[in-house]
Design a protein around this motif. Structure first.
Motif, PDB file in Angstrom:
ATOM      1  N   TRP A 198      39.831  27.864  28.423  1.00 24.57           N
ATOM      2  CA  TRP A 198      40.968  28.777  28.311  1.00 24.57           C
ATOM      3  C   TRP A 198      40.464  30.220  28.190  1.00 24.57           C
ATOM      4  N   GLU A 204      46.482  19.762  27.240  1.00 22.50           N
ATOM      5  CA  GLU A 204      46.754  18.349  27.504  1.00 22.50           C
ATOM      6  C   GLU A 204      46.086  17.904  28.808  1.00 22.50           C
ATOM      7  N   LYS A 232      46.960  35.088  33.306  1.00 25.62           N
ATOM      8  CA  LYS A 232      47.105  33.695  32.888  1.00 25.62           C
ATOM      9  C   LYS A 232      47.430  33.557  31.401  1.00 25.62           C
ATOM     10  N   LYS A 233      47.332  34.633  30.635  1.00 31.89           N
ATOM     11  CA  LYS A 233      47.530  34.520  29.175  1.00 31.89           C
ATOM     12  C   LYS A 233      48.949  34.118  28.794  1.00 31.89           C
ATOM     13  N   ASP A 234      49.899  34.257  29.711  1.00 31.58           N
ATOM     14  CA  ASP A 234      51.273  33.859  29.427  1.00 31.58           C
ATOM     15  C   ASP A 234      51.537  32.387  29.739  1.00 31.58           C
ATOM     16  N   GLU A 235      50.545  31.703  30.281  1.00 34.66           N
ATOM     17  CA  GLU A 235      50.680  30.275  30.565  1.00 34.66           C
ATOM     18  C   GLU A 235      50.733  29.499  29.246  1.00 34.66           C
ATOM     19  N   SER A 236      51.182  28.280  29.306  1.00 29.90           N
ATOM     20  CA  SER A 236      51.273  27.436  28.120  1.00 29.90           C
ATOM     21  C   SER A 236      49.908  26.850  27.775  1.00 29.90           C
ATOM     22  N   TYR A 237      49.384  27.226  26.615  1.00 32.14           N
ATOM     23  CA  TYR A 237      48.107  26.670  26.174  1.00 32.14           C
ATOM     24  C   TYR A 237      48.232  25.165  25.960  1.00 32.14           C
ATOM     25  N   ASP A 238      49.341  24.738  25.382  1.00 36.38           N
ATOM     26  CA  ASP A 238      49.508  23.317  25.079  1.00 36.38           C
ATOM     27  C   ASP A 238      49.502  22.459  26.344  1.00 36.38           C
ATOM     28  N   GLU A 239      50.186  22.908  27.402  1.00 36.23           N
ATOM     29  CA  GLU A 239      50.191  22.157  28.660  1.00 36.23           C
ATOM     30  C   GLU A 239      48.791  22.117  29.265  1.00 36.23           C
ATOM     31  N   PHE A 240      48.134  23.280  29.253  1.00 37.14           N
ATOM     32  CA  PHE A 240      46.775  23.338  29.771  1.00 37.14           C
ATOM     33  C   PHE A 240      45.862  22.405  28.970  1.00 37.14           C
TER      34      PHE A 240
END
Length: 153
Positions: A19, A39, A29-37
């Protein structure tokens, strides 16, 4: 500092490093979902480590992963008259900022190079960023011509 292959216990740190590496070089990319990534990445890493699909080399500083290099072996079709050996595809080479410029990444790379030589793999291929070319050159890598690519539409 120990250089070794990654284990299941390293997965959470490897996810965070992937990440951070992505965000460092692409802030969009910082606005992407960390949790989804996390997983998706966790599933990838669990499978990669369990199945020896990827060989993830890490520099471990007393439990803190300072650097990593991912290697996937590419198996070639056998050819008469020679022993066919796989080659190594190197990607996701990263050292966390506080360990940079101290030789940590080069130490991991030298370990990978020795491993490839000991295993008698044919060669290592890597597509470095422009900024990373000198890192590879100082570690005995040579620049080659670009491969051909096909992008399906």
């Amino acid at each position: 500092m120990e250089v070794r292959l990654a284990e299941s216990k390293d997965i959470e740190q490897l996810i965070k490093m992937r990440w951070d590496n992505t965000i460092e070089f692409d802030e969009n990319k910082k606005d992407e979902s960390y949790d989804e990534f996390a997983e998706e990445c966790r599933r990838f890493l669990e499978d990669a480590i369990r199945n020896n699909q990827w060989f993830i080399w890490v520099a471990d500083d007393q439990g803190t992963l300072a650097s990593h290099i991912y290697i996937e072996l590419v198996h070639k079709v056998p050819r008469p008259g020679r022993i066919t050996r796989p080659f190594a595809y190197m990607t996701n080479v990263y050292t966390i900022p506080e360990y940079r410029n101290a030789g940590v990444g080069s130490r991991v790379l030298k370990n990978v190079n020795t491993w490839v030589k000991d295993k008698k793999y044919e060669f290592i291929i890597v597509w470095p960023s422009d900024e990373a070319v000198n890192y590879y050159k100082k570690n005995d890598y040579v620049h080659c011509t670009e491969p051909l690519e096909y992008f399906p539409s």
